[in-house]
Write a protein that holds these residues in place. Structure first.
Motif, PDB file in Angstrom:
ATOM      1  N   SER A 193       0.863  -1.178   0.000  1.00  0.00           N
ATOM      2  CA  SER A 193       0.000   0.000   0.000  1.00  0.00           C
ATOM      3  C   SER A 193       0.901   1.231   0.000  1.00  0.00           C
ATOM      4  O   SER A 193       2.115   1.148   0.190  1.00  0.00           O
ATOM      5  CB  SER A 193      -0.928  -0.004   1.219  1.00  0.00           C
ATOM      6  N   ASP A 194       0.300   2.373  -0.220  1.00  0.00           N
ATOM      7  CA  ASP A 194       1.011   3.645  -0.129  1.00  0.00           C
ATOM      8  C   ASP A 194       1.642   3.740   1.258  1.00  0.00           C
ATOM      9  O   ASP A 194       1.029   3.316   2.241  1.00  0.00           O
ATOM     10  CB  ASP A 194      -0.003   4.772  -0.357  1.00  0.00           C
ATOM     11  N   MET A 252      -5.141  11.758  -5.590  1.00  0.00           N
ATOM     12  CA  MET A 252      -6.192  10.987  -4.947  1.00  0.00           C
ATOM     13  C   MET A 252      -6.586  11.705  -3.661  1.00  0.00           C
ATOM     14  O   MET A 252      -5.720  12.193  -2.937  1.00  0.00           O
ATOM     15  CB  MET A 252      -5.725   9.567  -4.616  1.00  0.00           C
ATOM     16  N   PHE A 259      -9.733   9.057  -6.938  1.00  0.00           N
ATOM     17  CA  PHE A 259      -8.843   9.891  -7.739  1.00  0.00           C
ATOM     18  C   PHE A 259      -9.634  11.080  -8.249  1.00  0.00           C
ATOM     19  O   PHE A 259     -10.770  10.933  -8.707  1.00  0.00           O
ATOM     20  CB  PHE A 259      -8.269   9.100  -8.916  1.00  0.00           C
ATOM     21  N   GLU A 274      -2.120   2.824  -6.399  1.00  0.00           N
ATOM     22  CA  GLU A 274      -2.302   4.166  -6.953  1.00  0.00           C
ATOM     23  C   GLU A 274      -1.229   4.465  -8.003  1.00  0.00           C
ATOM     24  O   GLU A 274      -1.515   5.031  -9.066  1.00  0.00           O
ATOM     25  CB  GLU A 274      -2.289   5.202  -5.825  1.00  0.00           C
ATOM     26  N   GLU A 275       0.019   4.095  -7.703  1.00  0.00           N
ATOM     27  CA  GLU A 275       1.097   4.278  -8.681  1.00  0.00           C
ATOM     28  C   GLU A 275       0.851   3.434  -9.923  1.00  0.00           C
ATOM     29  O   GLU A 275       1.092   3.884 -11.047  1.00  0.00           O
ATOM     30  CB  GLU A 275       2.445   3.884  -8.076  1.00  0.00           C
TER      31      GLU A 275
END
Length: 162
Positions: A53-54, A104, A114, A67-68
Motif C-alpha cells: 500500500s502507499d 487521490m 482519484f 495508486e502508482e
C-alpha cells in the motif's frame, strides 16, 4: 496473454492476474499494525511485481502501490496508442518520456477517489515539419486510450513535441 473473443461491439479481452498477500508476520490481521501490506502481483509468464500500500497507509516505499500502478497504466496506455498512431501516420518518434502525476483524495468514510491524473508526455520526432501533426496525435491517442476511457475522473494531457 489476453483471451480474445468476438462480441457484437468488437473483440473482448480478458486479463488474468493473481494477487498473493505476503505480509503475514505470524498473527495475520489480529491488529491493524501487526501485518505488512506486502503482496505479489503475478501474471502467467511475466516477472512478479512487488506490491504494497502507499506508505501513508503503512505500506512499503520499496514496492509499487495500486495508486502508482493506476497512474502508470494510464501513462503507458497513452504512450502505446500515441506510438501506434504516429507509426501509422509516418511520424518518426525517436524518444518518448512521461512524468505523469495523479491526485487521490481521501474521503471521511475511510475510502478515497482519484480526482485527476495529469500526463506530461515529452516526445522527440525526426521531421519538425510534422510537429503540429505529432502534437495532434496526442489528442487522438488520449481519445483512444482504453484505460483513460474507463476512468470516472479527469485524465488530462499536457504534451510537448520537439
Amino acid at each position: 496473454m489476453p483471451d480474445s473473443g468476438n462480441t457484437s461491439a468488437g473483440r473482448a479481452h480478458t486479463y488474468r492476474v493473481a494477487v498473493t498477500w505476503t505480509g503475514n508476520t505470524g498473527t495475520g490481521t489480529a491488529s491493524y499494525r501487526g501485518y505488512r501490506r506486502d503482496h505479489d502481483l503475478k501474471a502467467e509468464g511475466k516477472p512478479v511485481i512487488a506490491g504494497s500500500s502507499d506508505p501513508g497507509f503503512r505500506g512499503s516505499r520499496l514496492r509499487w502501490n495500486p495508486e502508482e500502478l493506476l497512474v502508470a497504466s494510464l501513462a503507458a496506455c497513452h504512450q502505446l496508442q500515441y506510438l501506434h498512431l504516429c507509426a501509422d501516420a509516418g511520424i518518426v518518434v525517436t524518444a518518448y518520456e512521461d512524468h505523469a502525476e495523479g491526485v487521490m483524495r481521501e474521503d471521511a468514510d475511510g475510502g478515497g477517489h482519484f480526482e485527476r491524473v495529469m500526463l506530461r508526455p515529452r516526445v522527440t520526432i525526426t521531421d519538425q515539419t510534422r510537429r503540429d501533426d505529432a502534437f495532434a496525435m496526442h489528442h487522438a491517442a488520449h481519445d483512444l486510450c482504453f484505460i483513460a476511457r474507463s476512468m470516472g475522473f479527469a485524465v488530462e494531457c499536457e504534451p510537448a513535441v520537439t
